[in-house]
Design a protein around this motif. Structure first.
Motif, PDB file in Angstrom:
ATOM      1  N   UNK A 272      50.065 -14.192  -0.731  1.00  0.00           N
ATOM      2  CA  UNK A 272      48.788 -14.900  -0.764  1.00  0.00           C
ATOM      3  C   UNK A 272      48.092 -14.826   0.590  1.00  0.00           C
ATOM      4  N   UNK A 273      48.870 -14.832   1.673  1.00  0.00           N
ATOM      5  CA  UNK A 273      48.278 -14.744   3.015  1.00  0.00           C
ATOM      6  C   UNK A 273      47.473 -13.464   3.186  1.00  0.00           C
ATOM      7  N   UNK A 274      48.047 -12.339   2.799  1.00  0.00           N
ATOM      8  CA  UNK A 274      47.309 -11.073   2.912  1.00  0.00           C
ATOM      9  C   UNK A 274      46.120 -11.035   1.951  1.00  0.00           C
ATOM     10  N   UNK A 275      46.258 -11.668   0.785  1.00  0.00           N
ATOM     11  CA  UNK A 275      45.132 -11.738  -0.153  1.00  0.00           C
ATOM     12  C   UNK A 275      43.936 -12.439   0.491  1.00  0.00           C
ATOM     13  N   UNK A 276      44.205 -13.557   1.126  1.00  0.00           N
ATOM     14  CA  UNK A 276      43.127 -14.342   1.740  1.00  0.00           C
ATOM     15  C   UNK A 276      42.499 -13.581   2.906  1.00  0.00           C
ATOM     16  N   UNK A 277      43.325 -12.929   3.723  1.00  0.00           N
ATOM     17  CA  UNK A 277      42.796 -12.168   4.864  1.00  0.00           C
ATOM     18  C   UNK A 277      41.871 -11.056   4.379  1.00  0.00           C
TER      19      UNK A 277
ATOM     20  N   UNK B 253      43.108 -16.839  -6.804  1.00  0.00           N
ATOM     21  CA  UNK B 253      43.304 -18.038  -7.608  1.00  0.00           C
ATOM     22  C   UNK B 253      44.452 -17.852  -8.592  1.00  0.00           C
ATOM     23  N   UNK B 254      44.533 -16.672  -9.184  1.00  0.00           N
ATOM     24  CA  UNK B 254      45.639 -16.400 -10.112  1.00  0.00           C
ATOM     25  C   UNK B 254      46.969 -16.408  -9.362  1.00  0.00           C
ATOM     26  N   UNK B 255      46.960 -15.966  -8.105  1.00  0.00           N
ATOM     27  CA  UNK B 255      48.181 -15.993  -7.294  1.00  0.00           C
ATOM     28  C   UNK B 255      48.676 -17.418  -7.108  1.00  0.00           C
ATOM     29  N   UNK B 256      47.753 -18.350  -6.941  1.00  0.00           N
ATOM     30  CA  UNK B 256      48.147 -19.754  -6.831  1.00  0.00           C
ATOM     31  C   UNK B 256      48.714 -20.262  -8.156  1.00  0.00           C
ATOM     32  N   UNK B 257      48.151 -19.801  -9.272  1.00  0.00           N
ATOM     33  CA  UNK B 257      48.711 -20.172 -10.570  1.00  0.00           C
ATOM     34  C   UNK B 257      50.125 -19.634 -10.732  1.00  0.00           C
ATOM     35  N   UNK B 258      50.394 -18.500 -10.100  1.00  0.00           N
ATOM     36  CA  UNK B 258      51.742 -17.914 -10.165  1.00  0.00           C
ATOM     37  C   UNK B 258      52.764 -18.852  -9.530  1.00  0.00           C
TER      38      UNK B 258
END
Length: 384
Positions: free
Chosen positions: A175-180, A214-219
């Motif tokens: 998720x960190x790399x996703x946000x960056x 957002x889907x990553x957070x659902x994961x």
């Protein structure tokens, strides 16, 4: 609670795989035949066409061997197969994330117009690589010996990492790399020499990838169920749905910029329509030429001389009084009016584009030699 999640899992994963595959094919067509600028990011996305098909096959295998069913209705032999497939999916799922994020970053790299932004992209590439290798190492050494991961009962003395590490820590790195990657281009886009509306539109297209975050957070919610819910196979059905949506949405977000060229060529043709001839242009084209389109190259006439002075550019027409054909303008716009062109910020200040028309009226202009000749002819006829 549904008795089975298999119909939903099959339906969702199939629909999203079809959409993402279609977006890849459209991107390849747009880049190669419309924009005619096929780069490394497009090659990377072309490879994802095959990698994502393999990912879809793994999800189908999960469902075939009991994923989405309650664990009481799944054979012990199938449970062992599902456990092995889960380990393979852990490794392959991280690879899918790595290759999709690399595609995003290669796209940013080809658009880079400042050293600082280029360095930021390379740094994110390095971080993505480090995180990927770290996660693989965690998965490969999550149990000692690793065979205990597949059959814990046979290795009562095995040492395994806690779920906090193998589940939540791994997910947090991804998720960190996703946000960056999501926020990386926003400052550069906001500094574009374009209207606020245009900049907001571009940022909205770029941040479409935020839906994948957002889907990553659902994961994380599903991972928590894996930790606390003993019904492993039923929760696996939820994981199939989340994984399919997360990866396919990320792929579609990466392909979204290429869709604009197809839209302009086949659907919205109004920007290219010309209503006058000669040295005049249509009002829509004149509006774009006024500087509201972030110095797009397509607003420069087909034949022009550019004079650079003090960081500014002046364009003078070498073919005064003529206008390139509508089809010629369209071809130029389809190639240049992709988001890459809009993304690039002019580094030489403000670009002013002007077209000067010159009209010669020979019938109303009399040279001094002609006046003298007419005068002598008049004197001669008067003498006679």
């Amino acid at each position: 609670m549904f008795e089975t999640l298999q119909p939903a899992a099959y339906g969702v994963s199939t629909v999203f795989w079809t959409l993402s595959t279609t977006s890849i094919l459209l991107r390849i067509y747009s880049r190669r035949y419309v924009i005619k600028s096929f780069g490394w990011d497009d090659i990377c996305m072309s490879s994802i066409l095959f990698f994502n098909t393999a990912q879809e096959a793994i999800l189908y295998i999960f469902l075939h061997y009991g994923g989405g069913l309650h664990i009481a209705g799944v054979d012990t032999e199938n449970l062992l197969i599902l456990t092995k497939c889960l380990f393979a999916e852990e490794i392959y799922y991280i690879w899918m994330h790595f290759i999709i994020k690399t595609c995003f970053l290669l796209f940013y790299l080809r658009l880079s117009n400042t050293q600082r932004f280029t360095q930021s992209v390379y740094a994110t590439m390095a971080l993505n690589t480090i995180f990927t290798i770290t996660i693989w190492l965690i998965y490969c050494f999550q149990c000692t010996p690793l065979a205990a991961f597949f059959n814990a009962a046979a290795y009562p003395n095995a040492k395994c990492l806690s779920k906090a590490v193998s589940y939540y820590f791994v997910a947090s790195l991804s998720i960190t790399t996703d946000v960056i990657i999501l926020v990386l281009p926003i400052p550069t886009l906001w500094k574009l020499q374009a209207s606020v509306r245009r900049r907001i539109t571009l940022i909205a297209v770029i941040t479409f990838g935020g839906s994948a975050v957002l889907v990553s957070f659902l994961r994380l919610i599903v991972l928590h169920e894996f930790d606390v819910n003993p019904d492993f196979t039923y929760t696996l059905g939820k994981m199939v749905i989340i994984s399919a949506v997360e990866l396919d949405v990320a792929i579609m977000a990466a392909n979204a910029p290429s869709m604009k060229a197809l839209w302009l060529k086949y659907i919205s043709k109004k920007p290219f329509q010309s209503t006058t001839t000669g040295g005049n242009r249509s009002s829509s084209y004149r509006k774009e030429s006024s500087g509201d389109t972030n110095n797009e190259l397509s607003t420069i006439p087909a034949k022009s001389n550019r004079i650079k002075k003090s960081g500014h550019t002046r364009v003078t027409s070498a073919d005064c009084g003529t206008t390139p054909g509508v089809g010629e303008e369209q071809d130029q716009r389809w190639r240049n009016d992709s988001k890459e062109e809009l993304f690039q910020e002019s580094s030489g200040g403000i670009t002013v584009t002007s077209t000067v028309g010159v009209q010669s009226k020979r019938d109303t202009i009399t040279s001094p030699e002609l006046l003298n000749r007419q005068y002598f002819q008049f004197q001669k006829s008067s003498a006679v």
